[in-house]
Design a protein around this motif. Structure first.
Motif, PDB file in Angstrom:
ATOM      1  N   GLN A   9       0.828  -1.205   0.000  1.00 55.77           N
ATOM      2  CA  GLN A   9       0.000   0.000   0.000  1.00 55.77           C
ATOM      3  C   GLN A   9       0.864   1.257   0.000  1.00 55.77           C
ATOM      4  OE1 GLN A   9      -2.580  -0.463   3.403  1.00 55.77           O
ATOM      5  NE2 GLN A   9      -4.142  -1.531   2.210  1.00 55.77           N
ATOM      6  N   VAL A  10       1.965   1.230   0.741  1.00 53.87           N
ATOM      7  CA  VAL A  10       2.889   2.374   0.749  1.00 53.87           C
ATOM      8  C   VAL A  10       3.453   2.573  -0.651  1.00 53.87           C
ATOM      9  CG1 VAL A  10       5.118   3.218   1.591  1.00 53.87           C
ATOM     10  CG2 VAL A  10       3.492   2.202   3.200  1.00 53.87           C
ATOM     11  N   LEU A  11       3.894   1.485  -1.281  1.00 51.65           N
ATOM     12  CA  LEU A  11       4.447   1.592  -2.633  1.00 51.65           C
ATOM     13  C   LEU A  11       3.416   2.128  -3.628  1.00 51.65           C
ATOM     14  CD1 LEU A  11       6.641  -1.626  -2.761  1.00 51.65           C
ATOM     15  CD2 LEU A  11       7.449   0.729  -3.030  1.00 51.65           C
ATOM     16  N   GLU A  12       2.169   1.693  -3.502  1.00 49.52           N
ATOM     17  CA  GLU A  12       1.117   2.185  -4.389  1.00 49.52           C
ATOM     18  C   GLU A  12       0.876   3.675  -4.178  1.00 49.52           C
ATOM     19  OE1 GLU A  12      -2.205  -0.388  -3.593  1.00 49.52           O
ATOM     20  OE2 GLU A  12      -1.233  -2.105  -4.565  1.00 49.52           O
ATOM     21  N   ARG A  13       0.851   4.105  -2.913  1.00 50.30           N
ATOM     22  CA  ARG A  13       0.638   5.525  -2.618  1.00 50.30           C
ATOM     23  C   ARG A  13       1.811   6.355  -3.124  1.00 50.30           C
ATOM     24  NH1 ARG A  13      -1.839   7.992   1.938  1.00 50.30           N
ATOM     25  NH2 ARG A  13      -3.280   6.249   1.907  1.00 50.30           N
ATOM     26  N   LEU A  14       3.032   5.851  -2.940  1.00 50.43           N
ATOM     27  CA  LEU A  14       4.204   6.571  -3.451  1.00 50.43           C
ATOM     28  C   LEU A  14       4.164   6.670  -4.975  1.00 50.43           C
ATOM     29  CD1 LEU A  14       7.038   5.188  -1.134  1.00 50.43           C
ATOM     30  CD2 LEU A  14       6.115   7.524  -1.164  1.00 50.43           C
ATOM     31  N   ALA A  15       3.693   5.616  -5.647  1.00 50.13           N
ATOM     32  CA  ALA A  15       3.577   5.652  -7.108  1.00 50.13           C
ATOM     33  C   ALA A  15       2.572   6.726  -7.541  1.00 50.13           C
ATOM     34  CB  ALA A  15       3.178   4.281  -7.642  1.00 50.13           C
ATOM     35  N   GLU A  16       1.464   6.843  -6.809  1.00 45.66           N
ATOM     36  CA  GLU A  16       0.478   7.892  -7.098  1.00 45.66           C
ATOM     37  C   GLU A  16       1.102   9.274  -6.889  1.00 45.66           C
ATOM     38  OE1 GLU A  16      -2.851   7.166  -4.525  1.00 45.66           O
ATOM     39  OE2 GLU A  16      -3.265   5.207  -5.428  1.00 45.66           O
ATOM     40  N   ASP A  17       1.840   9.433  -5.786  1.00 41.56           N
ATOM     41  CA  ASP A  17       2.498  10.712  -5.502  1.00 41.56           C
ATOM     42  C   ASP A  17       3.512  11.055  -6.583  1.00 41.56           C
ATOM     43  OD1 ASP A  17       0.998  10.806  -3.185  1.00 41.56           O
ATOM     44  OD2 ASP A  17       2.681  10.363  -1.833  1.00 41.56           O
ATOM     45  N   GLN A  66      13.475   7.864  -4.681  1.00 41.57           N
ATOM     46  CA  GLN A  66      14.402   7.293  -3.708  1.00 41.57           C
ATOM     47  C   GLN A  66      13.640   6.559  -2.602  1.00 41.57           C
ATOM     48  OE1 GLN A  66      16.961  10.488  -2.407  1.00 41.57           O
ATOM     49  NE2 GLN A  66      17.941  10.676  -4.405  1.00 41.57           N
ATOM     50  N   ALA A  67      12.530   7.146  -2.146  1.00 39.63           N
ATOM     51  CA  ALA A  67      11.713   6.482  -1.124  1.00 39.63           C
ATOM     52  C   ALA A  67      11.167   5.166  -1.666  1.00 39.63           C
ATOM     53  CB  ALA A  67      10.578   7.398  -0.671  1.00 39.63           C
ATOM     54  N   MET A  68      10.736   5.172  -2.917  1.00 43.35           N
ATOM     55  CA  MET A  68      10.208   3.939  -3.516  1.00 43.35           C
ATOM     56  C   MET A  68      11.286   2.864  -3.576  1.00 43.35           C
ATOM     57  SD  MET A  68       7.731   5.366  -6.546  1.00 43.35           S
ATOM     58  CE  MET A  68       7.137   3.736  -7.030  1.00 43.35           C
ATOM     59  N   ALA A  69      12.508   3.252  -3.903  1.00 39.31           N
ATOM     60  CA  ALA A  69      13.604   2.280  -3.948  1.00 39.31           C
ATOM     61  C   ALA A  69      13.833   1.670  -2.568  1.00 39.31           C
ATOM     62  CB  ALA A  69      14.877   2.932  -4.476  1.00 39.31           C
ATOM     63  N   LEU A  70      13.813   2.498  -1.530  1.00 37.66           N
ATOM     64  CA  LEU A  70      13.979   1.990  -0.161  1.00 37.66           C
ATOM     65  C   LEU A  70      12.849   1.030   0.202  1.00 37.66           C
ATOM     66  CD1 LEU A  70      15.033   5.240   1.759  1.00 37.66           C
ATOM     67  CD2 LEU A  70      16.463   3.247   1.262  1.00 37.66           C
ATOM     68  N   TRP A  71      11.623   1.391  -0.117  1.00 43.11           N
ATOM     69  CA  TRP A  71      10.471   0.565   0.232  1.00 43.11           C
ATOM     70  C   TRP A  71      10.438  -0.726  -0.568  1.00 43.11           C
ATOM     71  CZ3 TRP A  71       6.977   0.530   4.093  1.00 43.11           C
ATOM     72  CH2 TRP A  71       7.019   1.612   4.975  1.00 43.11           C
ATOM     73  N   ARG A  72      10.934  -0.710  -1.814  1.00 43.79           N
ATOM     74  CA  ARG A  72      10.985  -1.948  -2.601  1.00 43.79           C
ATOM     75  C   ARG A  72      11.960  -2.947  -1.986  1.00 43.79           C
ATOM     76  NH1 ARG A  72      11.281   1.519  -7.426  1.00 43.79           N
ATOM     77  NH2 ARG A  72       9.175   1.674  -8.221  1.00 43.79           N
ATOM     78  N   GLN A  73      13.059  -2.448  -1.421  1.00 47.69           N
ATOM     79  CA  GLN A  73      14.071  -3.315  -0.824  1.00 47.69           C
ATOM     80  C   GLN A  73      13.686  -3.765   0.586  1.00 47.69           C
ATOM     81  OE1 GLN A  73      17.697  -1.066  -0.866  1.00 47.69           O
ATOM     82  NE2 GLN A  73      17.782  -0.973  -3.087  1.00 47.69           N
ATOM     83  N   PHE A  74      12.773  -3.062   1.205  1.00 51.64           N
ATOM     84  CA  PHE A  74      12.390  -3.285   2.592  1.00 51.64           C
ATOM     85  C   PHE A  74      11.637  -4.598   2.760  1.00 51.64           C
ATOM     86  CE2 PHE A  74       9.031  -2.178   5.879  1.00 51.64           C
ATOM     87  CZ  PHE A  74       9.847  -2.406   6.962  1.00 51.64           C
ATOM     88  N   ARG A  75      12.121  -5.417   3.667  1.00 49.80           N
ATOM     89  CA  ARG A  75      11.473  -6.684   4.012  1.00 49.80           C
ATOM     90  C   ARG A  75      11.266  -6.714   5.526  1.00 49.80           C
ATOM     91  NH1 ARG A  75      11.069  -6.248  -0.611  1.00 49.80           N
ATOM     92  NH2 ARG A  75      11.723  -7.624  -2.283  1.00 49.80           N
ATOM     93  N   PRO A  76      10.038  -6.418   5.988  1.00 51.22           N
ATOM     94  CA  PRO A  76       9.797  -6.409   7.431  1.00 51.22           C
ATOM     95  C   PRO A  76       9.996  -7.794   8.042  1.00 51.22           C
ATOM     96  CG  PRO A  76       7.787  -5.874   6.202  1.00 51.22           C
ATOM     97  CD  PRO A  76       8.859  -6.109   5.214  1.00 51.22           C
ATOM     98  N   LEU A  77      10.729  -7.832   9.117  1.00 53.57           N
ATOM     99  CA  LEU A  77      11.002  -9.089   9.817  1.00 53.57           C
ATOM    100  C   LEU A  77      10.002  -9.274  10.954  1.00 53.57           C
ATOM    101  CD1 LEU A  77      14.879  -8.780  10.059  1.00 53.57           C
ATOM    102  CD2 LEU A  77      13.547 -10.142   8.426  1.00 53.57           C
ATOM    103  N   PRO A  78       9.804 -10.504  11.398  1.00 47.13           N
ATOM    104  CA  PRO A  78       8.938 -10.735  12.559  1.00 47.13           C
ATOM    105  C   PRO A  78       9.529 -10.059  13.795  1.00 47.13           C
ATOM    106  CG  PRO A  78       9.470 -12.807  11.449  1.00 47.13           C
ATOM    107  CD  PRO A  78      10.326 -11.748  10.839  1.00 47.13           C
ATOM    108  N   TYR A  79       8.664  -9.695  14.717  1.00 43.96           N
ATOM    109  CA  TYR A  79       9.086  -9.055  15.957  1.00 43.96           C
ATOM    110  C   TYR A  79       9.908 -10.021  16.793  1.00 43.96           C
ATOM    111  CZ  TYR A  79       8.680  -7.103  20.671  1.00 43.96           C
ATOM    112  OH  TYR A  79       8.944  -6.636  21.931  1.00 43.96           O
ATOM    113  N   ASP A  80      11.040  -9.546  17.296  1.00 38.16           N
ATOM    114  CA  ASP A  80      11.919 -10.324  18.167  1.00 38.16           C
ATOM    115  C   ASP A  80      11.979  -9.593  19.507  1.00 38.16           C
ATOM    116  OD1 ASP A  80      13.971 -11.563  19.538  1.00 38.16           O
ATOM    117  OD2 ASP A  80      15.415 -11.482  17.891  1.00 38.16           O
ATOM    118  N   ALA A  81      11.323 -10.133  20.522  1.00 38.55           N
ATOM    119  CA  ALA A  81      11.239  -9.475  21.834  1.00 38.55           C
ATOM    120  C   ALA A  81      12.608  -9.224  22.453  1.00 38.55           C
ATOM    121  CB  ALA A  81      10.370 -10.304  22.780  1.00 38.55           C
TER     122      ALA A  81
END
Length: 160
Positions: A9-17, A66-81
């Motif tokens: 959704q972030v990538l889609e919004r950035l593409a619209e922007d 540049q923001a789109m490039a960062l978000w494309r590379q971004f892979r959220p990891l599971p939370y580690d307490a």
């Protein structure tokens, strides 16, 4: 909530922007170079102003790329307490009036609100004041940030 869906959704919004910024660059460029906007005297600055606007819009478009490039590379990891809240965490905070808010910590350039089902999720970077404040925290920890009139307190309710 699915972090990868939020990322999309972030990538889609950035593409619209980006599309809007590129259209603004084109419009400002056309205004700056239009034959009717050639300066007739030193006070006639419409073309010059449009050229400055085109330059600013071009910089904005590049920042979005540049923001789109960062978000494309971004892979959220599971939370580690054991590490606490890190980049990619989905955090639920509650304030002193029992109001909850959902945060998704992502790379720079993605500050926005997104809808996920019936909930709003605020996407922030770890450079934002609240993003910095929650880094390393765990469920049950207190978070405090300074705002213009004073301080605001939150408790970390859940982290995913």
């Amino acid at each position: 909530m699915d972090k990868f869906l939020l990322r999309q959704q972030v990538l889609e919004r950035l593409a619209e922007d980006l599309l809007q910024a590129e259209q603004a660059v084109q419009a400002a460029h056309e205004t700056a170079t239009h034959e009717e906007n050639v300066a007739e005297n030193k006070y006639d600055t419409l073309g010059l102003e449009a050229a400055y606007l085109a330059t600013g819009q071009a910089r904005r478009a590049e920042a979005i790329r540049q923001a789109m490039a960062l978000w494309r590379q971004f892979r959220p990891l599971p939370y580690d307490a054991s590490k606490g809240i890190q980049l990619g965490a989905l955090v639920c905070l509650v304030d002193s009036q029992d109001r909850q808010q959902q945060l998704f910590l992502g790379p720079d350039g993605g500050s926005m609100k997104l809808g996920s089902g019936d909930q709003l999720v605020q996407v922030i970077s770890t450079e934002a004041p609240l993003g910095k404040a929650v880094l390393g925290k765990c469920e049950g920890d207190e978070v405090s940030i300074r705002l213009a009139p004073g301080r605001q307190q939150f408790e970390v309710l859940r982290v995913h």
